[in-house]
Scaffold this motif. Structure first.
Motif, short mmCIF file in Angstrom:
data_model
loop_
_atom_site.label_atom_id
_atom_site.label_comp_id
_atom_site.label_asym_id
_atom_site.label_seq_id
_atom_site.Cartn_x
_atom_site.Cartn_y
_atom_site.Cartn_z
N GLY A 1 29.46 -2.27 10.46
CA GLY A 1 29.75 -3.53 9.82
C GLY A 1 29.52 -3.90 8.47
O GLY A 1 29.35 -2.95 7.47
N ALA A 2 28.95 -5.28 8.40
CA ALA A 2 28.77 -5.74 6.83
C ALA A 2 27.76 -4.82 5.88
O ALA A 2 27.96 -4.40 4.93
N PRO A 3 26.61 -4.33 6.69
CA PRO A 3 25.51 -3.56 5.90
C PRO A 3 26.32 -2.28 5.46
O PRO A 3 25.76 -1.82 4.28
N ALA A 4 27.11 -1.96 5.97
CA ALA A 4 27.97 -0.49 5.32
C ALA A 4 28.99 -0.82 4.14
O ALA A 4 29.20 0.11 3.61
N GLU A 5 29.25 -1.88 4.10
CA GLU A 5 30.43 -2.20 3.06
C GLU A 5 30.05 -2.00 1.90
O GLU A 5 31.09 -1.14 1.22
N PRO A 6 29.05 -2.07 1.14
CA PRO A 6 28.82 -1.54 -0.30
C PRO A 6 28.93 -0.14 -0.35
O PRO A 6 29.63 0.49 -1.19
N VAL A 7 28.47 0.62 0.39
CA VAL A 7 28.24 2.15 0.50
C VAL A 7 29.73 2.63 0.84
O VAL A 7 30.02 3.82 0.04
N VAL A 8 30.43 2.11 1.76
CA VAL A 8 31.92 2.53 1.92
C VAL A 8 32.59 2.36 0.77
O VAL A 8 33.63 3.32 0.37
N ARG A 9 32.55 1.29 0.07
CA ARG A 9 33.38 0.75 -1.11
C ARG A 9 33.25 1.88 -2.02
O ARG A 9 33.93 2.10 -2.96
N SER A 10 31.85 2.43 -2.29
CA SER A 10 31.54 3.12 -3.39
C SER A 10 31.99 4.84 -3.08
O SER A 10 32.15 5.60 -3.94
N VAL A 11 32.53 5.02 -2.24
CA VAL A 11 33.10 6.47 -1.61
C VAL A 11 34.45 6.44 -1.92
O VAL A 11 35.19 7.54 -1.61
N VAL A 12 35.31 5.33 -2.32
CA VAL A 12 36.70 5.32 -2.25
C VAL A 12 37.08 6.46 -3.11
O VAL A 12 38.16 6.78 -3.17
N THR A 13 36.37 6.48 -4.38
CA THR A 13 36.65 7.44 -5.42
C THR A 13 36.87 9.03 -4.99
O THR A 13 36.96 9.90 -5.86
N GLU A 14 36.05 9.16 -3.89
CA GLU A 14 35.82 10.54 -3.23
C GLU A 14 37.04 10.83 -2.39
O GLU A 14 37.40 10.34 -1.50
N ALA A 15 37.93 11.61 -3.13
CA ALA A 15 39.24 12.14 -2.63
C ALA A 15 39.32 12.51 -0.90
O ALA A 15 40.07 11.87 -0.24
N PRO A 16 38.22 13.25 -0.35
CA PRO A 16 38.45 13.53 1.01
C PRO A 16 38.10 12.35 1.71
O PRO A 16 38.63 12.18 3.05
N LEU A 17 37.23 11.47 1.24
CA LEU A 17 36.80 10.21 1.97
C LEU A 17 37.65 8.92 1.64
O LEU A 17 37.93 8.00 2.63
N ARG A 18 38.55 9.11 0.78
CA ARG A 18 39.32 7.83 0.34
C ARG A 18 40.23 7.31 1.25
O ARG A 18 40.34 5.93 1.72
N PRO A 19 41.11 7.84 2.21
CA PRO A 19 41.84 7.35 3.12
C PRO A 19 41.02 6.77 4.05
O PRO A 19 41.25 5.68 4.55
N TYR A 20 39.86 7.23 4.62
CA TYR A 20 39.18 6.59 5.71
C TYR A 20 38.48 5.40 5.21
O TYR A 20 38.29 4.54 5.62
N ALA A 21 37.88 5.58 4.01
CA ALA A 21 37.39 4.26 3.54
C ALA A 21 38.19 3.01 2.98
O ALA A 21 37.84 1.98 3.23
#
Length: 432
Positions: free
Chosen positions: A309-329
């Motif tokens: 949940g919330a504690p993961a939000e900043p880290v997940v948002r930071s990986v949006v620029t990584e192509a393999p992870l972007r759809p999941y993020a």
């Protein structure tokens, strides 16, 4: 409360070597491919399909192999998931990382190569693509006869079966002429001669991937080939894994332990695992797994991050620029921000949704069952299979060829399987 019925996994035929011995044989078949994959994945090598001449020469000199051996090993490494291309950079596939320690990964890699035998061994020149496709569709019946015979089978018997199956395919497609027909003057190879040529090609292709051995006038399945055909015939259902002990495991092992749990028990297991360690290090470990080569673990890692949940939000948002992870993020963030999970797919572009479809298909091909891969077609955003194939080829996912080969091997519709197999061939060869 409901109860789940499970049937015990069927035992392989008597005399089948244990998995460790089968994996040893698979490693031997793919030994050159593994060497080439290690060389190509050193971080400095580039690759394409086929290899550029200069790269081919460098690899041949470094590995003391002929250019033809290097090209063959390169093709096998890609088809077996030992190496992946990201742009023009070669990177090790997850199977290469697990090659020396994971017999299951080795066997799955070899089965991927076995399914792609018609890509490994070029078809004879001057034969129509339709005839080649029919031979590929008939080969499972040939393999079944070899497996059921539990020993050498004569080439005439195999040729008779191949001819019967090709004739059945013509009949199923309403290609048998109706009523009296004028007999055309013979041109080119007669059907029997054509079938004989195609049978020789198929047997040589299957022998080249270690599925059978050829003798004077007969063919015999190898232990690997016998096991693979039996697995496909039986459609083994892997028993559900117990979650016991997952709390103490690494993130990757915990996720694998939860892979076959239903969502509720899986979330409970994620919560227990997360409670046993600091949230920051747990999130870091889960994202490290998501960046790996195993698509199943990538999807499961983000499922576990939903529990954070919330504690993961900043880290997940930071990986949006990584192509393999972007759809999941993007899906994670949409659901975190209150979007209904059924509508979350709308945040993805068409290209992102297609990438995610291929990535999920790779997970199913690596870890799931045949029926799941076929049903996965229904989840594509494209309205038709031709449109899906066009966009899958364009999206550039490193597992595209393996996914399409597995789908073609699994799909019961011969016409659709042929189209998918053709698309796999075009991606594999760099064609359009």
């Amino acid at each position: 409360m409901t109860t789940r019925r499970t049937r015990p996994a069927p035992r392989p035929p008597e005399g089948t070597p244990p998995p460790a011995e089968l994996a040893r044989q698979a490693r031997a078949v793919l030994a050159d491919a593994v060497r080439i994959a290690h060389w190509a994945a050193d971080g400095t090598s580039t690759g394409s399909a086929p290899l550029a001449p200069r790269t081919l020469e460098r690899a041949a000199a470094a590995l003391a192999l002929s250019p033809a051996q290097v090209q063959a090993g390169w093709d096998r490494a890609r088809l077996a998931g030992l190496i992946e291309l990201h742009g023009d950079t070669a990177r090790p596939g997850w199977r290469l990382r697990a090659w020396d320690r994971d017999d299951s990964a080795v066997l799955r890699g070899w089965v991927a190569l076995f399914d792609a035998w018609s890509l490994v061994h070029a078809s004879p020149d001057g034969i129509e693509a339709t005839a080649v496709a029919e031979a590929v569709e008939a080969v499972p019946q040939v393999l079944s006869l070899l497996q059921l015979s539990a020993g050498p089978v004569t080439v005439p018997a195999l040729l008779d079966l191949l001819g019967q199956r090709v004739a059945e395919l013509h009949e199923e497609r309403c290609e048998v002429p109706y009523g009296p027909q004028e007999q055309p003057a013979p041109t080119g190879a007669e059907p029997a001669d054509l079938n004989a040529l195609l049978l020789d090609w198929a047997l040589e292709g299957l022998a080249s991937v270690g599925a059978l051995t050829l003798g004077p006038g007969h063919a015999t399945l190898t232990p690997l080939g016998n096991w693979a055909v039996w697995v496909k015939l039986e459609q083994i259902c892997v028993a559900a894994q117990s979650p016991a002990g997952n709390i103490e495991q690494s993130a990757a092992d915990m996720l694998l332990g939860c892979a076959r749990l239903t969502p509720g028990p899986a979330r409970a297991e994620y919560r227990a695992w997360l409670a046993a360690r600091p949230v920051g290090s747990a999130v870091t470990e889960l994202l490290a797994v998501a960046r790996g080569e195993d698509a199943l673990l990538r999807g499961l890692a983000f499922e576990a991050l939903r529990v954070v949940g919330a504690p993961a939000e900043p880290v997940v948002r930071s990986v949006v620029t990584e192509a393999p992870l972007r759809p999941y993020a993007l899906l994670w963030l949409a659901e975190y921000e209150g979007t209904d999970p059924d509508d979350a797919q709308d945040v993805l572009s068409r290209e992102e949704a297609t990438w995610l479809w291929v990535d999920t298909a790779a997970a199913v091909a690596d870890h799931g069952e045949t029926g799941l891969l076929v049903r996965h077609l229904d989840s594509a955003v494209q309205g038709t299979v031709p449109a899906l194939l066009d966009e899958v080829r364009a999206v550039g996912h490193p597992r595209t060829v393996q996914v399409l080969v597995a789908l073609a091997a699994a799909h019961p519709d011969p016409a659709l399987a042929k189209a998918v197999r053709r698309a796999a061939f075009q991606v594999h060869t760099g064609g359009v």
